[in-house]
Design a protein around this motif. Sequence first.
Motif, short mmCIF file in Angstrom:
data_model
loop_
_atom_site.label_atom_id
_atom_site.label_comp_id
_atom_site.label_asym_id
_atom_site.label_seq_id
_atom_site.Cartn_x
_atom_site.Cartn_y
_atom_site.Cartn_z
N HIS A 31 0.94 -0.88 -0.43
CA HIS A 31 0.14 -0.27 -0.07
C HIS A 31 1.41 0.76 0.00
N VAL A 34 2.88 1.34 -3.07
CA VAL A 34 1.74 2.04 -4.31
C VAL A 34 1.30 3.70 -4.22
N GLN A 37 4.13 5.72 -5.04
CA GLN A 37 4.37 5.82 -6.75
C GLN A 37 3.03 6.90 -7.67
N LEU A 131 -0.39 3.21 -11.76
CA LEU A 131 -1.68 1.81 -10.93
C LEU A 131 -0.36 -0.04 -11.62
N ALA A 134 3.17 0.56 -10.84
CA ALA A 134 3.50 -0.18 -9.79
C ALA A 134 3.72 -1.36 -8.37
N LEU A 135 2.27 -2.08 -9.54
CA LEU A 135 2.19 -3.15 -9.52
C LEU A 135 3.09 -4.30 -9.89
N VAL A 148 0.39 -8.96 -5.15
CA VAL A 148 -0.24 -8.22 -6.26
C VAL A 148 -0.92 -9.25 -6.87
#
Length: 155
Positions: A31, A34, A37, A131, A134-135, A148
């Motif tokens: 969390h 992400v 970012q 998103l 970042a993932l 993830v």
Amino acid sequence: MSAAPSRTTEAAASNLGASDQAAWNRVLTLHVFVERQLAQVLQRRHGVGLSEYRALAELSQSAAGEWRMQELADRIGLGQSSVTRLVARLDALGLARRDLCPDDKRGVYAVITDEGRQLHIAASATYAEALSSALNTAGADQGLARLVQAIRSAT
């Protein structure tokens, strides 16, 4: 009379608690990564923070383009005073405004402006791209890969 829990039962409960805590710590790590970012990219490319973006997203999705301040606070996970300051920042940027409820003068609404809608549309593509990136980055970390994968398979 019931018997006291056995040492093995206590040890098992303790292990579950430690396991839950470790899992929760991984969720928090993901969390934080992400969110950081997303915040950096939105600020750099669009001049808004993550909370401002989320407020614009919620206002854009509302049928009337507005929410009572408390409803907006609940939707984006902020307290009443924080959302009041957030809407003041959006107002200063011309992205939203405050409006009084015609039926209840104590009720205050946050209302998205046309400029706010335009910024939200532009920032939405940035948000989705950041998103995903970042993932992807977090998914390459062995400690976060399963989390993830679980998030992505839940959609």
